[in-house]
Motif scaffolding. Structure first.
Motif, PDB file in Angstrom:
ATOM      1  N   GLU A 103      -2.379  -2.926  -3.359  1.00  0.00           N
ATOM      2  CA  GLU A 103      -2.286  -4.115  -4.208  1.00  0.00           C
ATOM      3  C   GLU A 103      -2.642  -5.346  -3.375  1.00  0.00           C
ATOM      4  O   GLU A 103      -2.103  -5.537  -2.278  1.00  0.00           O
ATOM      5  CB  GLU A 103      -0.868  -4.274  -4.765  1.00  0.00           C
ATOM      6  N   ALA A 146      -2.713   9.846  -7.971  1.00  0.00           N
ATOM      7  CA  ALA A 146      -3.508   8.959  -8.820  1.00  0.00           C
ATOM      8  C   ALA A 146      -3.424   9.418 -10.270  1.00  0.00           C
ATOM      9  O   ALA A 146      -3.319  10.621 -10.544  1.00  0.00           O
ATOM     10  CB  ALA A 146      -4.957   8.960  -8.352  1.00  0.00           C
ATOM     11  N   GLU A 164     -12.335  -3.323 -14.724  1.00  0.00           N
ATOM     12  CA  GLU A 164     -12.050  -1.990 -14.196  1.00  0.00           C
ATOM     13  C   GLU A 164     -13.371  -1.441 -13.682  1.00  0.00           C
ATOM     14  O   GLU A 164     -14.316  -1.254 -14.457  1.00  0.00           O
ATOM     15  CB  GLU A 164     -11.462  -1.093 -15.272  1.00  0.00           C
ATOM     16  N   THR A 180      -5.695  -3.975  -8.020  1.00  0.00           N
ATOM     17  CA  THR A 180      -5.158  -2.667  -7.662  1.00  0.00           C
ATOM     18  C   THR A 180      -6.328  -1.786  -7.252  1.00  0.00           C
ATOM     19  O   THR A 180      -7.207  -1.488  -8.066  1.00  0.00           O
ATOM     20  CB  THR A 180      -4.414  -2.024  -8.840  1.00  0.00           C
ATOM     21  N   HIS A 181      -6.355  -1.399  -5.977  1.00  0.00           N
ATOM     22  CA  HIS A 181      -7.435  -0.585  -5.422  1.00  0.00           C
ATOM     23  C   HIS A 181      -6.954   0.857  -5.253  1.00  0.00           C
ATOM     24  O   HIS A 181      -5.845   1.094  -4.771  1.00  0.00           O
ATOM     25  CB  HIS A 181      -7.869  -1.104  -4.046  1.00  0.00           C
ATOM     26  N   TRP A 182      -7.812   1.812  -5.598  1.00  0.00           N
ATOM     27  CA  TRP A 182      -7.530   3.228  -5.369  1.00  0.00           C
ATOM     28  C   TRP A 182      -8.630   3.806  -4.484  1.00  0.00           C
ATOM     29  O   TRP A 182      -9.817   3.637  -4.771  1.00  0.00           O
ATOM     30  CB  TRP A 182      -7.489   4.001  -6.680  1.00  0.00           C
ATOM     31  N   GLN A 236     -14.272   3.649  -4.370  1.00  0.00           N
ATOM     32  CA  GLN A 236     -13.144   2.820  -4.799  1.00  0.00           C
ATOM     33  C   GLN A 236     -13.122   2.661  -6.312  1.00  0.00           C
ATOM     34  O   GLN A 236     -14.138   2.394  -6.937  1.00  0.00           O
ATOM     35  CB  GLN A 236     -13.243   1.422  -4.165  1.00  0.00           C
ATOM     36  N   SER A 266       0.850  -1.187   0.000  1.00  0.00           N
ATOM     37  CA  SER A 266       0.000   0.000   0.000  1.00  0.00           C
ATOM     38  C   SER A 266       0.885   1.235   0.000  1.00  0.00           C
ATOM     39  O   SER A 266       1.983   1.224   0.565  1.00  0.00           O
ATOM     40  CB  SER A 266      -0.936   0.010   1.212  1.00  0.00           C
ATOM     41  N   ARG A 283      -3.152   3.722  -2.918  1.00  0.00           N
ATOM     42  CA  ARG A 283      -3.138   2.565  -3.825  1.00  0.00           C
ATOM     43  C   ARG A 283      -2.796   1.322  -3.014  1.00  0.00           C
ATOM     44  O   ARG A 283      -1.800   1.293  -2.292  1.00  0.00           O
ATOM     45  CB  ARG A 283      -2.124   2.752  -4.949  1.00  0.00           C
ATOM     46  N   GLU A 301       0.067   8.058  -3.040  1.00  0.00           N
ATOM     47  CA  GLU A 301       0.719   8.608  -4.226  1.00  0.00           C
ATOM     48  C   GLU A 301      -0.289   9.363  -5.080  1.00  0.00           C
ATOM     49  O   GLU A 301      -1.499   9.355  -4.802  1.00  0.00           O
ATOM     50  CB  GLU A 301       1.365   7.478  -5.038  1.00  0.00           C
ATOM     51  N   VAL A 336     -11.171   0.115  -8.774  1.00  0.00           N
ATOM     52  CA  VAL A 336     -10.396  -1.117  -8.620  1.00  0.00           C
ATOM     53  C   VAL A 336     -10.240  -1.813  -9.967  1.00  0.00           C
ATOM     54  O   VAL A 336     -11.189  -1.938 -10.736  1.00  0.00           O
ATOM     55  CB  VAL A 336     -11.061  -2.066  -7.585  1.00  0.00           C
ATOM     56  N   ILE A 364      -8.320   8.239 -12.989  1.00  0.00           N
ATOM     57  CA  ILE A 364      -8.777   7.704 -11.713  1.00  0.00           C
ATOM     58  C   ILE A 364      -9.130   8.835 -10.754  1.00  0.00           C
ATOM     59  O   ILE A 364     -10.136   8.774 -10.039  1.00  0.00           O
ATOM     60  CB  ILE A 364      -7.711   6.776 -11.115  1.00  0.00           C
TER      61      ILE A 364
END
Length: 249
Positions: free
Chosen positions: A137, A118, A216, A151-153, A228, A113, A135, A116, A230, A122
């Motif tokens: 993973e 985006a 996505e 990959t989650h934002w 989210q 994690s 972010r 950062e 993802v 996103i």
């Protein structure tokens, strides 16, 4: 299986053994080869696809690495019949219950994690005030099979500590609940497919030339506030996607 024309080489440059393993994988996934069925011998495959025995042997070895077939000394190579799991994508998509992967043999593990900037698209979809996001993973396995990597934002201001409960629970739903969010919905899902990258192949224990299904998606609060973004890569030979359509009134 039906006979096919020789596949010595494709215009994409893929070597023959990869193409043969993909054809056999499709036969297994499509039900033309069933659990317990014996694969044709190397000689038969070599003749069918117009290659030498070494090439046919490489193709079978790739399937064995994926766990789709197993060699039995003195008997031949047989389809193992590992279950293909169905993931239903609907208004309230919950991967844990959808894939039926609850229990001690199932894990959703946080790999990394970071906070950062985006990517612009996103940031737009999450309606970020700035560009800073979290972010995360993750990788998911069930029944001894690696199923997916994601990959989650998340919006840093809205969910600054989301990584902590996600590490603890292994569930996005539980992590959101721990953050005071009891319900969320799937706003959109785009589905594609491509060859797995080297990193994805390693994490998912896939052989060369394997395919991943890529979703996505955007999850929001019921009122539409983004939660989210993802991107999930599923091992295509282990998962099928069922897109649920809303019923007409």
């Amino acid at each position: 299986m039906t006979d096919r024309a020789p596949v010595a080489r494709s215009s994409s440059g893929f070597s023959a053994w990869r193409l043969i393993s993909e054809e056999l994988r499709l036969d297994i996934d499509g039900g033309r080869l069933h659990t317990g069925d014996r694969l044709p011998t190397e000689n038969v495959l070599a003749e069918r696809f117009g290659v030498n025995r070494h090439t046919a042997r490489q193709a079978i070895a790739a399937l064995a690495e994926e766990g789709l077939v197993e060699s039995r000394r003195g008997s031949g190579t047989f389809v193992t019949g590992q279950a293909v799991r169905l993931h239903r994508i609907g208004l309230r998509t919950r991967m844990t219950t959808s894939l039926g992967d609850q229990g001690p043999s199932s894990t959703n593990r946080v790999l990394h994690s970071a906070i950062e900037d985006a990517p612009a698209e996103i940031a737009r979809r999450l309606r970020l005030d700035g560009s800073r996001a979290i972010r995360i993973e993750t990788t998911r396995s069930t029944g001894g099979q690696q199923i997916s990597v994601s990959t989650h934002w998340f919006d840093l201001e809205r969910l600054p500590d989301i990584a902590t409960p996600l590490r603890r629970t292994g569930s996005v739903t539980a992590a959101l609940h721990a953050s005071g969010i009891d319900d969320y919905v799937r706003a959109s899902t785009v589905v594609g497919a491509r060859h797995a990258t080297a990193t994805e192949s390693e994490l998912l224990a896939l052989g060369p030339g394997a395919i991943v299904l890529v979703t996505e998606a955007l999850d929001t609060l019921p009122g539409g506030t983004p939660l989210q973004h993802v991107v999930t890569r599923f091992a295509a030979q282990r998962v099928r996607l069922d897109i649920e359509h809303p019923r007409a009134d």
